[in-house]
Scaffold this active site. Structure first.
Site, short mmCIF file in Angstrom:
data_model
loop_
_atom_site.label_atom_id
_atom_site.label_comp_id
_atom_site.label_asym_id
_atom_site.label_seq_id
_atom_site.Cartn_x
_atom_site.Cartn_y
_atom_site.Cartn_z
N ARG A 133 41.93 28.34 42.62
CA ARG A 133 43.30 28.12 42.16
C ARG A 133 44.25 29.20 42.65
O ARG A 133 45.47 29.05 42.52
CB ARG A 133 43.34 28.04 40.63
CG ARG A 133 42.88 29.29 39.90
CD ARG A 133 42.92 29.07 38.39
NE ARG A 133 42.44 30.23 37.64
CZ ARG A 133 42.51 30.33 36.32
NH1 ARG A 133 43.01 29.34 35.60
NH2 ARG A 133 42.06 31.42 35.70
N ASP A 244 41.54 36.25 36.61
CA ASP A 244 42.77 36.58 35.89
C ASP A 244 42.89 38.10 35.67
O ASP A 244 43.98 38.65 35.75
CB ASP A 244 42.87 35.82 34.56
CG ASP A 244 41.58 35.85 33.76
OD1 ASP A 244 41.54 35.24 32.67
OD2 ASP A 244 40.58 36.46 34.21
#
Lengths: 330, 330
Positions: A133, A244
């Site tokens: 992503r 993240d």
């Protein structure tokens, strides 16, 4: 007969006729034009990667955002969420990162249920990687990215507000899920949330990360992410986790400030339990949190220092949902 | 006898005596020095404008703020509040703007109740003016000003947090009391709080001013205030009101952004009722709010436009007072 007609009282009658004919023709043309504008737009079966753009793509790239949602083994949730997210104000486009290797994208179904408010692009992946992503997708046209996990629903109200906050803090990750690291006397860091001790800078708690699974950030950071040390990609691929955390390190290094700005959500829902797939998400793995502490320490090694900074700013929307939510008893 | 003494076994005895004497003298000097250091500092009766500085003025001008508190006819509240505010972290100095014309400052009492944590300067005023507090006081050494009304108590926790927020938004008025203006179809503006209609920019309410009677702002704005059109001073003097609205106009013009940042207070108290003076503050006058609407429109004339901008950002402290105050039910 024509000549006879023309011999009616002088040129006058001829000119009148000409005028009348012109008027009739013009009126007919206008009516035809109006009818054309009212015709329904024709559907087509083009490939999803080049979805037909809706007639009016009026959202400027500065005033709208692109939703990037990675999906694995929860297509039912994905489709539920797409119905919700496709209608969020200021949304420019959706990019679905398809981690279901070897499985066909739900193109036919998607098309058969059109038209859709915005273009949705399904990006088929070759390998099931967490960091898929974080590619610099060519379809990405906006400055802002909204990244959402495929099991998380955030209300349109929250998203509209958080987007306006991001526009005021474009170099930060503006999102709904705060986390922190803490130091220990041994120098080894630990990762967690508010159940961990406060970092001890005055009253209250602090956060040093905002998770990208429910956040806005600048698309430029996807570009930056492509230029990180190889060891970062290895770490993320090994753990299938921590992309993240890596992004928060990246942003903190870049700005020299706290990476994130926390916006307190009014309505955020985890739809995990609603899936028929039986798949319940990576964070249920026994080692998930330990991995994340591990990642923090590895990243400190890779980046030769701890760039994360603490913040205790919590942002809410003035007068919403309760118009008197800031009322103070004096 | 001296010689006899000296004729004791050789030079050795003489040297020993010399050493002993030296040691005794040194010890006595040290004891005397220690005693001097322990003496209480001598009180003096200098004029308040040149208050004796405490021995250690270690707060740097960048990391501390000056409290400016204007007072009229509520000396009892003033003194209560001074006990509270003098102990706020990061406070550099207090400037009391003494609007009690002809009345002596409580200098004797203040001194008799010393020592005090920070210097407190009483600035005697010639005329009782609302805008007296907006002078560019020479005693002001810090970049930050905390301005408080003389009937408002804000907790140290709120102030410490708001000061840290101001340090991140130094060009804004960072404070605890939000207000707004609204447009009407006639083009005439009205002033009020959340009981007024929302300005209509999306969900929820907006504010366009933060009142300076409980706020941090940059001391540079006091300097700017001295250079405003004469009509602004006339307006404030005529109404004995609206100095805060004028400051918001000034700041908004200067930044081109919303003038204020609202920090939601946990503990803010109005002590009006506690005064023995019988005086209950300007905002109880019947015409007070109408005056403020009047001021908004006058200022728009004076500045030839409406510079105030709306914001809906509400800031709270993460994890305080409740360490889980950001906990989200997913």
């Amino acid at each position: 007969r024509y000549f006879h007609f023309c011999k009616l009282p002088g040129r006058v009658m001829g000119i009148r006729l000409l005028r009348l004919t012109s008027v009739v023709i013009i009126v007919l043309l206008l009516v035809a034009g109006a009818l054309t504008a009212l015709l329904p737009t024709v559907k087509d079966d083009k490939m999803p990667n080049s979805r037909r753009e809706p007639k009016t793509q009026s959202q400027s790239a500065l005033d709208s955002f692109t939703l990037i949602m990675q999906t694995y083994n929860r297509t039912d949730l994905l489709l539920k969420l797409l119905n919700h997210y496709q209608a969020i104000p200021h949304l420019h486009k959706v990019i679905v990162v398809w981690n279901n290797i070897g499985e066909k994208i739900p193109e036919e179904m998607w098309n058969s249920l059109g038209p859709h408010p915005v273009p949705v692009v399904f990006k088929v992946q070759a390998v099931n990687r967490m960091r898929n992503r974080l590619q610099n997708f060519p379809e990405l046209e906006t400055k802002a990215v909204l990244m959402m996990d495929d099991d998380t629903l955030v209300s349109a109200h929250d998203l509209a507000f958080a987007f306006s906050v991001w526009q005021q803090f474009p170099e930060h990750i503006v999102g709904f899920v705060p986390r922190k690291h803490i130091s220990t006397p041994s120098g080894v860091y630990s990762y967690g949330s508010f159940e961990l001790q406060n970092p001890g800078f005055g009253n209250g708690d602090q956060y040093s990360m905002v998770l990208i699974g429910a956040a806005f950030f600048h698309s430029g950071y996807l570009d930056d992410f492509q230029r990180q040390p190889e060891a970062v990609y290895t770490l993320i691929d090994e753990t299938q986790n921590c992309d993240d955390i890596a992004m928060n390190f990246l942003v903190a290094k870049h700005t020299g400030k706290p990476s994130g700005v926390f916006v307190k959500p009014v309505d955020i829902r985890n739809l995990e339990k609603d899936t028929n797939s039986g798949y319940s998400g990576m964070w249920h793995r026994a080692e998930h949190l330990l991995q994340r502490s591990y990642c923090v320490n590895k990243l400190v090694n890779i980046y030769d220092g701890m760039p994360l900074k603490y913040s205790n700013i919590m942002i809410s929307q003035f007068g919403f949902p309760n118009y008197a939510n800031h009322k103070t008893k004096m």
